[in-house]
Design a protein around this motif. Sequence first.
Motif, PDB file in Angstrom:
ATOM      1  N   LEU A 126      20.979   3.643  23.223  1.00  0.00           N
ATOM      2  CA  LEU A 126      20.248   2.393  23.363  1.00  0.00           C
ATOM      3  C   LEU A 126      21.081   1.395  24.146  1.00  0.00           C
ATOM      4  O   LEU A 126      22.204   1.075  23.764  1.00  0.00           O
ATOM      5  N   ALA A 150      16.890   4.500  25.766  1.00  0.00           N
ATOM      6  CA  ALA A 150      16.073   3.283  25.799  1.00  0.00           C
ATOM      7  C   ALA A 150      16.898   2.147  26.374  1.00  0.00           C
ATOM      8  O   ALA A 150      18.115   2.066  26.151  1.00  0.00           O
ATOM      9  N   ILE A 176      16.479  -2.121  26.515  1.00  0.00           N
ATOM     10  CA  ILE A 176      15.696  -3.252  26.032  1.00  0.00           C
ATOM     11  C   ILE A 176      16.425  -4.537  26.391  1.00  0.00           C
ATOM     12  O   ILE A 176      17.604  -4.697  26.049  1.00  0.00           O
ATOM     13  N   ASP A 221      11.755  -1.805  27.860  1.00  0.00           N
ATOM     14  CA  ASP A 221      11.048  -3.068  27.639  1.00  0.00           C
ATOM     15  C   ASP A 221      11.993  -4.144  28.144  1.00  0.00           C
ATOM     16  O   ASP A 221      12.926  -4.567  27.449  1.00  0.00           O
ATOM     17  N   THR A 256       7.053  -3.247  30.323  1.00  0.00           N
ATOM     18  CA  THR A 256       7.181  -1.970  29.640  1.00  0.00           C
ATOM     19  C   THR A 256       6.160  -1.018  30.257  1.00  0.00           C
ATOM     20  O   THR A 256       5.486  -1.373  31.231  1.00  0.00           O
ATOM     21  N   ASP A 312      13.115  -2.681  16.238  1.00  0.00           N
ATOM     22  CA  ASP A 312      11.815  -2.027  16.102  1.00  0.00           C
ATOM     23  C   ASP A 312      11.840  -0.635  16.727  1.00  0.00           C
ATOM     24  O   ASP A 312      11.268   0.315  16.169  1.00  0.00           O
ATOM     25  N   TRP A 313      12.497  -0.509  17.886  1.00  0.00           N
ATOM     26  CA  TRP A 313      12.573   0.823  18.517  1.00  0.00           C
ATOM     27  C   TRP A 313      13.391   1.780  17.658  1.00  0.00           C
ATOM     28  O   TRP A 313      13.021   2.944  17.476  1.00  0.00           O
ATOM     29  N   LYS A 353      12.949  -6.307  19.245  1.00  0.00           N
ATOM     30  CA  LYS A 353      12.491  -5.100  19.925  1.00  0.00           C
ATOM     31  C   LYS A 353      13.476  -3.946  19.759  1.00  0.00           C
ATOM     32  O   LYS A 353      13.075  -2.782  19.597  1.00  0.00           O
ATOM     33  N   TYR A 374      12.144   5.018  26.914  1.00  0.00           N
ATOM     34  CA  TYR A 374      11.469   3.759  26.589  1.00  0.00           C
ATOM     35  C   TYR A 374      12.206   2.630  27.298  1.00  0.00           C
ATOM     36  O   TYR A 374      13.443   2.592  27.325  1.00  0.00           O
ATOM     37  N   GLY A 423      10.373   3.700  17.046  1.00  0.00           N
ATOM     38  CA  GLY A 423      10.111   4.284  18.355  1.00  0.00           C
ATOM     39  C   GLY A 423      10.878   5.535  18.690  1.00  0.00           C
ATOM     40  O   GLY A 423      10.448   6.326  19.530  1.00  0.00           O
ATOM     41  N   ARG A 424      12.005   5.759  18.045  1.00  0.00           N
ATOM     42  CA  ARG A 424      12.841   6.886  18.445  1.00  0.00           C
ATOM     43  C   ARG A 424      12.447   8.170  17.708  1.00  0.00           C
ATOM     44  O   ARG A 424      11.841   8.141  16.639  1.00  0.00           O
TER      45      ARG A 424
END
Length: 521
Positions: free
Chosen positions: A192, A119, A121, A137, A152, A178-179, A175, A135, A183-184
């Motif tokens: 990350l 991810a 972010i 964002d 995103t 939150d991931w 964010k 992911y 999200g994971r």
Amino acid sequence: MHFSKALIAAIFLSASFSALIRAADRPNIVFIFTDDHCVQALSAYDDSRISTPNMDRIAHEGMRFNRCYVTNGICGPSRAVIQTGRYSHANGFIRNGNVFNGNQQTFPKLLQHAGYQTAVIGKWHLGSTPQGFDYYDILKGQGPYYNPPMITSDESGKPVTRKHTGYTTEIIGDKAIDWLEKGRDREKPFMLMFQHKAPHRNWMPAPKYLNWLDDVEIAEPETLFDDYSGRETPAANQTMTISDHMNDNDLKLTVPRGLMPEQLEVWNQAYTAKNESYLAKRDSMTETEILRWKYQRYAKDYLRCVKSVDDEIGRLLDYLDDEGLAEKTVVIYSSDQGWYLGEHGWFDKRWMYEESLITPLLVRWPGVVQPGSVNETDITSNLDFAETFLDLAGLDVPADMQGASLVPLFKGQTPEDWRKSFYYHYYEFPGGHSVNRHYGVTDGKHKLIHYYGPNHGGGEIDAWELFDLHRDPHELQSQADNPDYAEIRATLATELNRLRQRYDVPADTQPARKPRVPQRN
């Protein structure tokens, strides 16, 4: 030999399960990245201006690197180097405004293939849609400090832009957590990239820090009033001085756009009275007094932005602790390059001079990295980050990557063949802040820089600087034409040519003529 379909399926299932188990044993990776954060504004390196307890925590529980050099000191190119483990000329992204070719090999793709969930972010700034991430964002372009649009993917996988309300640093922090929380895939190790806009220009602090440091006088750097007399013309011809090139928007003498009414009210409460006091006496102030006022305003706003990033890092570290993830997660903190917090009278970056060449690097890896350790001498680089991530995941480093894994250094073991010198190359001229194109080599003791290509006012430049970093740590006097340094210059010139050949630097950036080496009398 005949195998039934059921047996073949069982074999594949068993192999996949074994790969998953191996992946689950690998450490998670959290890469925390800021924009334009210098070691002068990180108290694990320098506590004279600010306290950054959460960044310091990574250092105290892990390792601090004192000689992490960047390959090309500007935002986008640094990010492209990290994605690819390759110098700018090799990955195709040499200056801001380029578009990153995401179809090429990148470390997130390799981690994905090996079973990691990936991810990114926050700030991306590569002009293309991220590839290799489960992911993303990301800020749209550079991104504002308040109420950022972020990109995103929607349910069909297509990029979509969404507006947000709030302070960007805090939104990115929300964010990321939150991931991690929702999200994971908890059955997979994760990587990350937690990437902040701050403390990039124009240094707009969060509401809670708008008045922080009002009663403090920030120490001025020794070289705030540098006259550039000891160097070649590029140092004097730039457009990045606090005195002449910092605008009213930078200095908060104008009302910023894009704030919500309640945000604007808090902003005006913080700045209006202070601005009126300054403007009322500005006409009677000397140039020196005005520069000192500008420096205080700039430095405080910059440090206020850093403070918010430190808060969000603290939230993330606390989350890893609370969820039992800290012991199996490698946390790495760095920035895209260093920065001028008034040194040489400047703001911005770009140069091969020390303040922008050196970037922070802090690493925490419980059970592996010795807490409170410091690597004083090994030359590390953002060129090494991709290789390091792959090594942490137990993967082989592709032969075409140009850096080296830092994992041995994390363990306190310096390989015998570790680099003793470093190559730097900056390309963006003509461009922002008018810093000439240049490349060079440093061994940490001396530095040789070559300025080449188009020059200010027309024509071409072909100029050299040589610095003795022990005797002249602020790089105020070039020794390029000093006969006493002839042997050092010749040695560095040879090493510079070797590195350019090793990294296959295109010939169009070779000097117009062989550099003249001064002879002893």
